[in-house]
Scaffold this motif. Structure first.
Motif, short mmCIF file in Angstrom:
data_model
loop_
_atom_site.label_atom_id
_atom_site.label_comp_id
_atom_site.label_asym_id
_atom_site.label_seq_id
_atom_site.Cartn_x
_atom_site.Cartn_y
_atom_site.Cartn_z
N THR A 171 0.86 -1.18 0.00
CA THR A 171 0.00 0.00 0.00
C THR A 171 0.90 1.23 0.00
OG1 THR A 171 -1.78 -1.15 1.14
CG2 THR A 171 -1.74 1.25 1.36
N ASN A 282 -1.23 -0.89 -4.11
CA ASN A 282 -2.55 -0.45 -3.69
C ASN A 282 -2.42 1.03 -3.33
OD1 ASN A 282 -5.14 -0.27 -2.67
ND2 ASN A 282 -4.53 -1.03 -0.64
N GLN A 284 -3.33 4.64 -2.12
CA GLN A 284 -4.28 5.40 -1.30
C GLN A 284 -3.99 6.87 -1.56
OE1 GLN A 284 -4.19 3.98 2.76
NE2 GLN A 284 -5.50 2.24 2.22
#
Ligand SMILES: [Cu+2]
Length: 289
Positions: A171, A282, A284
């Protein structure tokens, strides 16, 4: 005032270049008509200038257009993009890089003393050349302290690249460093757009594009298909590559690093495909949750 003058005086030359650009520029980049209003002029070097510096300084004036390299590779947005800069030619093979500042330097490495032509145009985020903004100047390069020659060619055999960070599946926020590890390959930004030298080149970093799949449509090196430039976010040479995904929505994204030759075609060995490494991250992104 200045802008409209620049725009008008540029029209004749842009038309003269248009035919060439349509054929020659950036395989993979579609030439586009620019929406009215944006203008590019080359403030330095002036036509006929004599340059004595080792590297080549360039200053441009851009009007009605946002230079936004953090959007390079993202979907096109009207009025935003970057500069494509080419030395002694008008195709991707002579592209020294893309730029988002109005002042920058082109490395003199491998550039012979004598007359040279610099060609610039505005390009969209997906690297389509706005061909009616193209400008050229010819200058005399007479460096007091000559730049280094091209390096001795090495061997491109067995060259590979790996991504050591982030880890696959990690992430990440919109800004991070992509750490790459090349083997038997020397990346150099000074050589971009120059002659190919075995064992040397640079990286292309792609978002949500599969370099393996990209080649299947187009086939041979140098004949990349239309998709190959879209999704390309940078053409770096360091092994710690700054990435900015602010222009991409949160969620899963694929990030690929591909080995390129100086002329921006993928480095390949006979019977093999392009050499690249891919991870999925991922993202964000607080700006696009
Ligand atoms: Cu390149």
């Amino acid at each position: 005032m200045i802008r409209s003058q620049t725009f008008r005086s540029g029209v004749a030359r842009a038309l003269a270049l248009a035919g060439l650009l349509g054929v020659g520029l950036a395989p993979g980049a579609l030439a586009q008509e620019s929406p009215d209003g944006e203008a590019l002029s080359i403030a330095f070097p002036t036509d006929g200038a004599v340059l004595q510096s080792t590297d080549i300084p360039v200053r441009v004036q851009v009007g009605g257009f946002n230079l936004a390299c953090d959007e390079a590779g993202a979907p096109d947005r009207s009025g935003a993009g970057h500069l494509h800069v080419m030395l002694d030619g008008m195709s991707m093979a002579q592209l020294t890089n893309f730029y988002c500042t109005q002042e920058f330097w082109i490395s003199g490495q491998g550039v012979q003393a004598g007359q040279h032509t610099l060609t610039l145009d505005l390009a969209t985020n997906t690297h389509a050349d706005l061909m009616d903004t193209a400008k050229s100047v010819t200058f005399l390069y007479q460096p007091t302290k000559p730049a280094a020659a091209l390096p001795q060619s090495g061997s491109a055999k067995g060259a590979t690249v790996e991504i050591s960070a982030p880890k696959n599946g990690a992430t990440v926020g919109p800004q991070f460093k992509l750490e790459v590890k090349p083997t038997d390959f020397t990346a150099s930004c000074d050589l971009e757009g120059k002659q190919n030298v075995a064992g040397f080149g640079h990286y292309h970093v792609f978002v949500d594009m599969d370099p393996g799949a990209m080649m299947m449509g187009g086939g041979a090196p140098g004949a990349m298909d239309m998709m190959s430039m879209a999704g390309m976010i940078s053409m770096p040479c360091g092994s710690s590559i700054p990435v900015d995904l602010t222009a991409w929505p949160s969620g899963q994204h694929m990030l690929s690093v591909e080995l390129e030759q100086n002329d921006h075609t993928p480095l390949m060995e006979p019977g093999q495909g392009p050499k690249f490494a891919t991870i999925t991250v991922n993202l964000q992104n607080p700006f696009q949750p």
